[in-house]
Design a protein around this motif. Structure first.
Motif, PDB file in Angstrom:
ATOM      1  N   ARG A 113       0.651  -1.536  -0.018  1.00 59.03           N
ATOM      2  CA  ARG A 113      -0.149  -0.105  -0.392  1.00 59.03           C
ATOM      3  C   ARG A 113       1.111   1.312  -0.024  1.00 59.03           C
TER       4      ARG A 113
ATOM      5  N   SER B  38      -9.114  10.008   1.952  1.00 59.47           N
ATOM      6  CA  SER B  38      -8.544   8.674   2.106  1.00 59.47           C
ATOM      7  C   SER B  38      -8.851   8.899   3.723  1.00 59.47           C
TER       8      SER B  38
ATOM      9  N   LYS C 105       2.131   1.782  -3.334  1.00 62.57           N
ATOM     10  CA  LYS C 105       0.666   2.342  -3.822  1.00 62.57           C
ATOM     11  C   LYS C 105       0.943   3.474  -4.416  1.00 62.57           C
ATOM     12  N   ASN C 106       1.062   4.161  -2.727  1.00 60.55           N
ATOM     13  CA  ASN C 106       0.350   5.554  -2.852  1.00 60.55           C
ATOM     14  C   ASN C 106       1.384   6.611  -3.084  1.00 60.55           C
TER      15      ASN C 106
ATOM     16  N   SER D 132       1.118   7.113  -6.538  1.00 63.80           N
ATOM     17  CA  SER D 132      -0.028   7.535  -7.184  1.00 63.80           C
ATOM     18  C   SER D 132      -0.203   8.364  -7.184  1.00 63.80           C
ATOM     19  N   THR D 133      -1.379   9.027  -8.153  1.00 59.91           N
ATOM     20  CA  THR D 133      -1.752  10.391  -9.097  1.00 59.91           C
ATOM     21  C   THR D 133      -2.528  11.270  -7.799  1.00 59.91           C
ATOM     22  N   GLU D 134      -3.512  10.916  -7.820  1.00 61.68           N
ATOM     23  CA  GLU D 134      -4.625  10.599  -6.511  1.00 61.68           C
ATOM     24  C   GLU D 134      -3.886  12.454  -6.002  1.00 61.68           C
TER      25      GLU D 134
ATOM     26  N   THR E  57      -9.789  13.145  -4.066  1.00 64.29           N
ATOM     27  CA  THR E  57      -9.615  11.628  -2.925  1.00 64.29           C
ATOM     28  C   THR E  57      -9.753  11.800  -1.574  1.00 64.29           C
TER      29      THR E  57
ATOM     30  N   LYS F 299     -14.111   9.095  -3.889  1.00 59.47           N
ATOM     31  CA  LYS F 299     -13.875  10.494  -4.535  1.00 59.47           C
ATOM     32  C   LYS F 299     -14.385  11.801  -4.840  1.00 59.47           C
TER      33      LYS F 299
END
Length: 275
Positions: free
Chosen positions: A25, A93, A28-29, A32-34, A91, A181
Protein backbone atom coordinates in the motif's frame (compact mmCIF):
# COMPACT_ATOMS: atom_id res chain seq x y z
CA UNK A 1 -9.72 -29.94 4.97
CA UNK A 2 -8.74 -26.63 3.35
CA UNK A 3 -5.16 -25.46 3.50
CA UNK A 4 -4.40 -22.62 5.88
CA UNK A 5 -3.30 -19.31 4.49
CA UNK A 6 0.27 -18.21 5.19
CA UNK A 7 -1.02 -15.55 7.59
CA UNK A 8 -2.88 -18.22 9.59
CA UNK A 9 0.12 -20.47 10.31
CA UNK A 10 1.43 -18.57 13.33
CA UNK A 11 1.56 -15.10 14.91
CA UNK A 12 4.87 -14.54 13.15
CA UNK A 13 3.52 -15.33 9.69
CA UNK A 14 0.55 -13.07 10.43
CA UNK A 15 2.88 -10.17 11.22
CA UNK A 16 4.89 -10.86 8.07
CA UNK A 17 1.70 -10.82 5.99
CA UNK A 18 0.58 -7.52 7.54
CA UNK A 19 3.93 -5.88 6.87
CA UNK A 20 3.88 -7.12 3.28
CA UNK A 21 0.41 -5.64 2.69
CA UNK A 22 1.42 -2.34 4.28
CA UNK A 23 4.53 -2.15 2.10
CA UNK A 24 2.43 -2.76 -1.01
CA UNK A 25 0.00 0.00 0.00
CA UNK A 26 2.85 2.42 0.78
CA UNK A 27 4.34 1.73 -2.65
CA UNK A 28 0.95 2.20 -4.30
CA UNK A 29 0.46 5.53 -2.50
CA UNK A 30 3.94 6.67 -3.52
CA UNK A 31 3.18 6.01 -7.18
CA UNK A 32 -0.38 7.32 -7.07
CA UNK A 33 -1.41 10.44 -8.98
CA UNK A 34 -4.48 10.95 -6.77
CA UNK A 35 -4.89 14.26 -4.98
CA UNK A 36 -5.76 13.36 -1.41
CA UNK A 37 -7.79 15.71 0.78
CA UNK A 38 -5.68 17.30 3.49
CA UNK A 39 -6.95 20.86 4.02
CA UNK A 40 -9.41 21.99 6.68
CA UNK A 41 -11.76 24.95 6.65
CA UNK A 42 -14.56 26.60 8.58
CA UNK A 43 -17.90 24.77 8.20
CA UNK A 44 -19.35 24.98 4.70
CA UNK A 45 -22.86 26.52 4.50
CA UNK A 46 -25.03 23.57 3.40
CA UNK A 47 -25.73 20.51 5.55
CA UNK A 48 -26.24 17.59 3.17
CA UNK A 49 -26.85 14.94 5.81
CA UNK A 50 -26.19 14.38 9.51
CA UNK A 51 -26.14 11.33 11.76
CA UNK A 52 -24.93 10.24 15.21
CA UNK A 53 -24.16 6.81 16.61
CA UNK A 54 -24.07 5.58 20.19
CA UNK A 55 -20.49 4.89 21.24
CA UNK A 56 -20.98 2.48 24.15
CA UNK A 57 -23.13 -0.51 23.20
CA UNK A 58 -23.47 -3.90 24.86
CA UNK A 59 -22.43 -6.36 22.15
CA UNK A 60 -22.95 -9.93 23.26
CA UNK A 61 -20.42 -10.84 25.95
CA UNK A 62 -17.85 -8.25 24.85
CA UNK A 63 -16.06 -6.57 27.77
CA UNK A 64 -17.53 -3.09 28.23
CA UNK A 65 -14.06 -1.76 29.04
CA UNK A 66 -13.31 -2.15 25.34
CA UNK A 67 -16.23 0.17 24.65
CA UNK A 68 -14.81 2.70 27.11
CA UNK A 69 -11.46 2.46 25.34
CA UNK A 70 -13.19 2.91 21.99
CA UNK A 71 -14.65 6.17 23.25
CA UNK A 72 -11.11 7.36 24.01
CA UNK A 73 -9.87 6.21 20.60
CA UNK A 74 -12.66 8.03 18.77
CA UNK A 75 -11.91 11.14 20.79
CA UNK A 76 -8.33 11.10 19.50
CA UNK A 77 -9.15 10.37 15.85
CA UNK A 78 -12.23 12.55 15.26
CA UNK A 79 -10.33 15.89 15.31
CA UNK A 80 -8.05 14.58 12.55
CA UNK A 81 -11.00 14.36 10.17
CA UNK A 82 -13.14 17.19 11.52
CA UNK A 83 -13.29 20.10 9.09
CA UNK A 84 -11.55 18.31 6.22
CA UNK A 85 -12.71 19.52 2.80
CA UNK A 86 -12.96 17.36 -0.31
CA UNK A 87 -12.51 19.53 -3.37
CA UNK A 88 -13.58 18.47 -6.87
CA UNK A 89 -11.37 15.61 -8.17
CA UNK A 90 -9.88 15.05 -4.71
CA UNK A 91 -9.90 11.71 -2.88
CA UNK A 92 -10.72 11.37 0.79
CA UNK A 93 -8.63 8.69 2.50
CA UNK A 94 -9.32 7.77 6.11
CA UNK A 95 -5.84 6.42 6.83
CA UNK A 96 -4.10 9.34 5.11
CA UNK A 97 -5.70 11.59 7.71
CA UNK A 98 -5.84 9.45 10.86
CA UNK A 99 -2.58 7.54 10.47
CA UNK A 100 -1.56 4.46 12.41
CA UNK A 101 -3.43 4.15 15.72
CA UNK A 102 -0.60 3.25 18.10
CA UNK A 103 -0.25 3.19 21.88
CA UNK A 104 2.43 5.88 21.61
CA UNK A 105 -0.26 8.23 20.25
CA UNK A 106 -2.56 7.47 23.19
CA UNK A 107 -4.78 4.84 21.58
CA UNK A 108 -6.09 2.06 23.79
CA UNK A 109 -7.13 -1.55 23.28
CA UNK A 110 -10.57 -1.72 21.69
CA UNK A 111 -12.88 -4.16 19.95
CA UNK A 112 -11.73 -5.53 16.59
CA UNK A 113 -12.85 -8.34 14.29
CA UNK A 114 -10.13 -10.89 13.49
CA UNK A 115 -10.70 -13.93 11.25
CA UNK A 116 -14.45 -13.51 11.63
CA UNK A 117 -14.61 -13.39 15.44
CA UNK A 118 -14.53 -10.57 18.02
CA UNK A 119 -11.02 -9.75 19.17
CA UNK A 120 -9.17 -6.76 20.59
CA UNK A 121 -6.29 -4.56 19.56
CA UNK A 122 -4.75 -1.12 19.98
CA UNK A 123 -6.92 1.46 18.26
CA UNK A 124 -9.94 -0.82 18.11
CA UNK A 125 -13.25 0.83 17.33
CA UNK A 126 -12.24 2.77 14.22
CA UNK A 127 -14.81 0.82 12.18
CA UNK A 128 -17.53 2.81 13.92
CA UNK A 129 -15.85 5.96 12.62
CA UNK A 130 -15.80 4.81 8.99
CA UNK A 131 -19.31 3.36 9.38
CA UNK A 132 -20.49 6.90 10.15
CA UNK A 133 -18.56 8.44 7.25
CA UNK A 134 -19.91 5.80 4.88
CA UNK A 135 -23.50 6.39 5.95
CA UNK A 136 -23.08 10.13 5.39
CA UNK A 137 -21.44 9.60 2.01
CA UNK A 138 -24.22 7.29 0.82
CA UNK A 139 -26.60 10.25 1.13
CA UNK A 140 -24.56 12.29 -1.34
CA UNK A 141 -23.21 12.19 -4.90
CA UNK A 142 -19.71 11.30 -3.68
CA UNK A 143 -18.33 8.11 -5.22
CA UNK A 144 -17.14 5.24 -3.02
CA UNK A 145 -13.56 4.64 -4.19
CA UNK A 146 -12.54 1.99 -1.64
CA UNK A 147 -14.77 0.11 0.77
CA UNK A 148 -14.24 -3.15 2.62
CA UNK A 149 -16.80 -4.83 4.87
CA UNK A 150 -17.45 -7.91 6.97
CA UNK A 151 -19.80 -9.14 4.28
CA UNK A 152 -19.83 -12.84 5.14
CA UNK A 153 -20.63 -12.76 8.87
CA UNK A 154 -23.32 -11.32 11.16
CA UNK A 155 -21.64 -11.22 14.57
CA UNK A 156 -24.01 -9.42 16.93
CA UNK A 157 -27.83 -9.35 17.15
CA UNK A 158 -29.53 -6.04 16.44
CA UNK A 159 -29.63 -3.65 19.36
CA UNK A 160 -31.23 -0.29 18.65
CA UNK A 161 -30.15 -0.52 15.01
CA UNK A 162 -30.53 2.78 13.13
CA UNK A 163 -28.66 1.82 9.97
CA UNK A 164 -29.57 -1.22 7.83
CA UNK A 165 -27.39 -4.31 8.06
CA UNK A 166 -24.80 -4.29 5.28
CA UNK A 167 -23.86 -0.61 5.57
CA UNK A 168 -20.83 -1.33 7.71
CA UNK A 169 -17.15 -0.99 6.90
CA UNK A 170 -14.00 -2.92 7.64
CA UNK A 171 -10.66 -1.11 7.87
CA UNK A 172 -7.15 -2.12 8.85
CA UNK A 173 -4.14 0.16 8.76
CA UNK A 174 -3.17 0.91 6.12
CA UNK A 175 -4.05 -1.54 3.39
CA UNK A 176 -7.81 -1.71 4.04
CA UNK A 177 -8.77 1.92 3.67
CA UNK A 178 -12.03 3.82 3.30
CA UNK A 179 -11.85 6.25 0.39
CA UNK A 180 -14.23 8.62 -1.41
CA UNK A 181 -13.76 10.44 -4.72
CA UNK A 182 -15.37 13.79 -5.40
CA UNK A 183 -16.33 13.71 -9.07
CA UNK A 184 -18.72 16.66 -8.75
CA UNK A 185 -18.19 20.39 -9.20
CA UNK A 186 -18.89 21.17 -5.54
CA UNK A 187 -16.71 21.03 -2.45
CA UNK A 188 -17.74 18.75 0.41
CA UNK A 189 -16.71 18.63 4.04
CA UNK A 190 -16.89 16.29 7.02
CA UNK A 191 -17.71 17.71 10.44
CA UNK A 192 -17.17 15.02 13.09
CA UNK A 193 -16.93 15.14 16.86
CA UNK A 194 -17.66 13.12 19.98
CA UNK A 195 -19.91 13.85 22.93
CA UNK A 196 -20.06 11.93 26.20
CA UNK A 197 -22.32 9.38 24.53
CA UNK A 198 -22.24 9.70 20.72
CA UNK A 199 -20.04 9.97 17.67
CA UNK A 200 -21.61 12.77 15.63
CA UNK A 201 -21.12 13.67 12.00
CA UNK A 202 -22.27 16.00 9.26
CA UNK A 203 -21.56 16.04 5.55
CA UNK A 204 -21.59 19.62 4.33
CA UNK A 205 -21.30 21.18 0.88
CA UNK A 206 -20.48 24.52 -0.74
CA UNK A 207 -23.88 24.72 -2.48
CA UNK A 208 -27.35 23.14 -2.15
CA UNK A 209 -27.82 19.70 -3.68
CA UNK A 210 -30.17 19.27 -6.63
CA UNK A 211 -30.96 15.70 -5.58
CA UNK A 212 -31.84 13.83 -2.41
CA UNK A 213 -30.65 10.31 -1.62
CA UNK A 214 -32.36 7.55 0.34
CA UNK A 215 -31.00 4.17 1.40
CA UNK A 216 -33.70 1.50 1.42
CA UNK A 217 -33.52 -2.03 2.82
CA UNK A 218 -35.73 -4.71 1.28
CA UNK A 219 -36.32 -8.42 1.74
CA UNK A 220 -34.50 -8.82 5.07
CA UNK A 221 -34.82 -12.42 6.24
CA UNK A 222 -32.96 -15.34 7.75
CA UNK A 223 -32.31 -18.55 5.86
CA UNK A 224 -31.60 -21.86 7.54
CA UNK A 225 -28.98 -23.99 5.79
CA UNK A 226 -27.06 -27.13 6.73
CA UNK A 227 -24.30 -25.20 8.50
CA UNK A 228 -26.53 -22.69 10.30
CA UNK A 229 -28.51 -19.52 9.68
CA UNK A 230 -27.74 -16.77 7.19
CA UNK A 231 -28.97 -13.20 7.14
CA UNK A 232 -29.97 -11.78 3.78
CA UNK A 233 -31.11 -8.38 2.59
CA UNK A 234 -30.76 -6.01 -0.34
CA UNK A 235 -29.86 -2.34 -0.02
CA UNK A 236 -30.80 0.23 -2.66
CA UNK A 237 -29.70 3.81 -3.15
CA UNK A 238 -32.53 5.86 -4.61
CA UNK A 239 -31.98 9.31 -6.07
CA UNK A 240 -34.78 11.89 -6.16
CA UNK A 241 -35.05 15.24 -7.90
CA UNK A 242 -35.65 17.76 -5.11
CA UNK A 243 -37.67 20.08 -7.34
CA UNK A 244 -40.19 17.51 -8.55
CA UNK A 245 -39.89 14.78 -5.95
CA UNK A 246 -39.56 12.23 -8.77
CA UNK A 247 -37.22 9.28 -8.44
CA UNK A 248 -34.54 9.52 -11.13
CA UNK A 249 -32.30 6.58 -10.30
CA UNK A 250 -32.02 3.41 -8.25
CA UNK A 251 -28.94 1.24 -7.79
CA UNK A 252 -28.23 -1.82 -5.66
CA UNK A 253 -25.42 -1.00 -3.27
CA UNK A 254 -25.27 -4.27 -1.32
CA UNK A 255 -26.68 -7.77 -1.27
CA UNK A 256 -25.90 -9.51 2.01
CA UNK A 257 -25.59 -13.22 2.65
CA UNK A 258 -23.95 -13.30 6.07
CA UNK A 259 -23.58 -16.30 8.35
CA UNK A 260 -25.15 -15.63 11.76
CA UNK A 261 -22.77 -16.23 14.66
CA UNK A 262 -25.06 -15.45 17.58
CA UNK A 263 -27.86 -17.24 19.41
CA UNK A 264 -30.90 -18.58 17.58
CA UNK A 265 -33.11 -16.90 20.18
CA UNK A 266 -32.96 -13.61 18.28
CA UNK A 267 -33.51 -15.31 14.94
CA UNK A 268 -36.57 -17.18 16.17
CA UNK A 269 -38.26 -13.84 16.81
CA UNK A 270 -37.80 -12.87 13.19
CA UNK A 271 -38.85 -14.23 9.82
CA UNK A 272 -37.11 -17.49 8.89
CA UNK A 273 -37.15 -18.98 5.41
CA UNK A 274 -35.64 -22.35 4.61
CA UNK A 275 -33.97 -23.12 1.30
Amino acid sequence: MSRRLFCEISPLTYKISVQKERFIRDLKNLMSTERFSKEKAEPLPVVVYKHSSLIRRQLGNVDMQLQENKAANLGISAPKVNGIIIRPKETFSFWHLVGNCTAAKGYKEGLTISLGVPSKGIGGGMCQFTNLLHWLALHSPLDIAEHHHHDNIDIFPDFGRQVPFGCGTSIFYNYKDYQLKNNTNETFQFIVYTTDTHLCGELRASAPMENAYHIIEEDMHFVQQDDGFYRRNTLYKRTFDKRTGNQINQVIIKKSNAKVLYSEEFINKNLIRTN
